[in-house]
Design a protein around this motif. Sequence first.
Motif, short mmCIF file in Angstrom:
data_model
loop_
_atom_site.label_atom_id
_atom_site.label_comp_id
_atom_site.label_asym_id
_atom_site.label_seq_id
_atom_site.Cartn_x
_atom_site.Cartn_y
_atom_site.Cartn_z
N UNK A 173 0.85 -1.19 0.00
CA UNK A 173 0.00 0.00 0.00
C UNK A 173 0.89 1.24 0.00
N UNK A 174 0.84 2.08 -1.03
CA UNK A 174 1.74 3.24 -1.09
C UNK A 174 1.38 4.29 -0.05
N UNK A 175 2.36 5.11 0.27
CA UNK A 175 2.15 6.16 1.27
C UNK A 175 1.05 7.13 0.86
N UNK A 176 0.90 7.32 -0.45
CA UNK A 176 -0.11 8.28 -0.92
C UNK A 176 -1.51 7.86 -0.54
N UNK A 177 -1.76 6.54 -0.44
CA UNK A 177 -3.08 6.06 -0.07
C UNK A 177 -3.30 6.08 1.44
N UNK A 178 -2.26 6.34 2.21
CA UNK A 178 -2.40 6.42 3.66
C UNK A 178 -2.69 7.83 4.13
N UNK A 179 -2.86 8.73 3.17
CA UNK A 179 -3.08 10.14 3.52
C UNK A 179 -4.50 10.55 3.12
N UNK A 185 -14.70 7.18 -2.74
CA UNK A 185 -14.16 5.86 -2.94
C UNK A 185 -12.86 5.78 -3.72
N UNK A 186 -12.21 4.63 -3.57
CA UNK A 186 -10.93 4.31 -4.19
C UNK A 186 -11.14 4.20 -5.71
N UNK A 187 -10.44 5.02 -6.46
CA UNK A 187 -10.68 5.13 -7.90
C UNK A 187 -10.54 3.79 -8.64
N UNK A 188 -9.50 2.98 -8.42
CA UNK A 188 -9.43 1.70 -9.14
C UNK A 188 -10.62 0.77 -8.85
N UNK A 189 -11.15 0.79 -7.63
CA UNK A 189 -12.32 -0.03 -7.34
C UNK A 189 -13.54 0.52 -8.05
N UNK A 381 -12.78 3.08 4.20
CA UNK A 381 -11.43 2.55 4.46
C UNK A 381 -10.76 2.08 3.17
N UNK A 382 -9.54 2.54 2.93
CA UNK A 382 -8.89 2.30 1.65
C UNK A 382 -8.35 0.88 1.53
N UNK A 383 -7.87 0.27 2.61
CA UNK A 383 -7.28 -1.06 2.51
C UNK A 383 -8.31 -2.07 2.03
N UNK A 384 -9.49 -2.04 2.61
CA UNK A 384 -10.54 -2.98 2.21
C UNK A 384 -10.94 -2.74 0.76
N UNK A 385 -11.05 -1.45 0.37
CA UNK A 385 -11.41 -1.15 -1.02
C UNK A 385 -10.36 -1.67 -1.99
N UNK A 386 -9.10 -1.44 -1.67
CA UNK A 386 -8.02 -1.90 -2.54
C UNK A 386 -7.99 -3.41 -2.63
N UNK A 387 -8.25 -4.09 -1.50
CA UNK A 387 -8.26 -5.55 -1.51
C UNK A 387 -9.41 -6.08 -2.35
#
Length: 510
Positions: A173-179, A185-189, A381-387
């Motif tokens: 998970x890149x630092x940019x997504x932790x900010x 919502x998460x654009x790729x999802x 939450x971004x982690x769940x979205x990215x997963x």
Amino acid sequence: MPRESTALPLGGFALDRNLPEPLYQQLYERLKDSICSGQLRPGVRLPATRTLAQELRVSRNTVLVAYERLVTERFATGQVGSGTHVAVHNRERRGDGGTPRVTRLPTPPEEPGRTSRFSGTARLMLQATRTFDGRYPASQTAAAQPFVLGVPALDLFPAKLWSRVVSRRAARLPNSLMHVQDPIGYWPLRKELATYLGLARGVSCTAEQVVITSSTRTITHLLARVLLEPGEQVLVENPGFPGGRAALVAAGVVPCPVDVDHEGLCVSSGESRYPSARMALVTPNNQFPTGCRMTDFRRGRLLDWAARSDGWVIEDDYDGEFSSGSPVPPLQQTDTSNRVIYLGTLNKVMFPALRLAYAVVPPDLVDVVAAAQHFAYGAPPVLEQAAVRDFMADHHFARHIRRMRQAYQERREACVHALYDQFGSLVRVMPPTAGTHLVAGFPPGTDEHRLARLSCRSGATVYPLASYHSTGTTPVPALVLGYGATPPEQAVLGVRRIAAAFEQSTRATE
């Protein structure tokens, strides 16, 4: 007179036929209390069902139902040929901290002095809780019982695979997504969902129109606050989903029940009864809870109504992955006036604790919904979205849906066969033949509320159809059974508990 048994190390206990509680419930409670107190030690073998039934002078089915509930709730273990034993691991059942507490939604305080200190919005939310709570399990024990609604087949979810996907995503998970995150919502999802919805459900949209949220109730509440003024009216299905009504009440608008028949929402009736309504909340592809599908004629009438009234239609396609027969395009696809907001959820496809759902909003609503979500809830939450995005992109999601379709069809068939085997012509299972729940009709005169209460006490969580009606009554007594989380073998046991409850309920009315 009470019947005593000395076959158990309880010092003698009684089953009283004069009490309102059914005999199997009394037996279950006494055995559970003895296990939790330690009087019945782990590993102790319980008497054979025939032996105990003879000593208590009750039917063997009464003992079977009590034992089956003990096994289901893990107070006991049972195996053919070796009998029923007290479970070895039951410390958490004694309340010593082994099981996490479940937070119950609050009951609105009755004292005028306390309620006066709350805001009007808070009082509306508490009112919605009091009005619509009670149809869903409030504990992990209840959630494990047969026929619970709104719970998918968690026993078939690829948990190990999901764990690997989440672990890999967390590691990179890149630092940019932790900010800072996009509030909708998460654009790729969002891109992945737009593609999926176009191919699998026929939804016409771009990724920019997809809004990620925690649940369909959350986005319903947000949309009502954004698009309506307090006190405005919303057409809702009758019977209908209580969670949607609660979200509207909490938003300060007024849900107005409109009857549903075999063609879906009676649009003309709603328009004549509530001429000032400017929003409708519907489940057109698999109406909850009846399962009917809205006809093309009614769909056209609903879209025409929305255009004439300068209104909005919230289309909740809560189980669109599991529909059967020829696919029907969503309302959103045939909407030429940008009046339909399409809702879906990942919580019923994957697992409820994921807390990810989505909406497809018309282009001119994207900015205002984004602003409202930013200030009301913040970014999901971004982690769940990215997963989830990785889970979909690697085709695990599609494979999981295919597996669930087959499993739910098998579970429905097992549930239907068990009902007819146990009740015969006394029960009638109503269409449709897909989804994750069914409606079972019972003979006229059946007290469906009492039958549901007795069934729940015996370990089968069922719901009276009348509880989804604004009047609390239905022309035909019926129960709603969720089979998504109920394996075939558990469905047989659950229906047996309903049958025991039906027998008890029938005796009470004679």
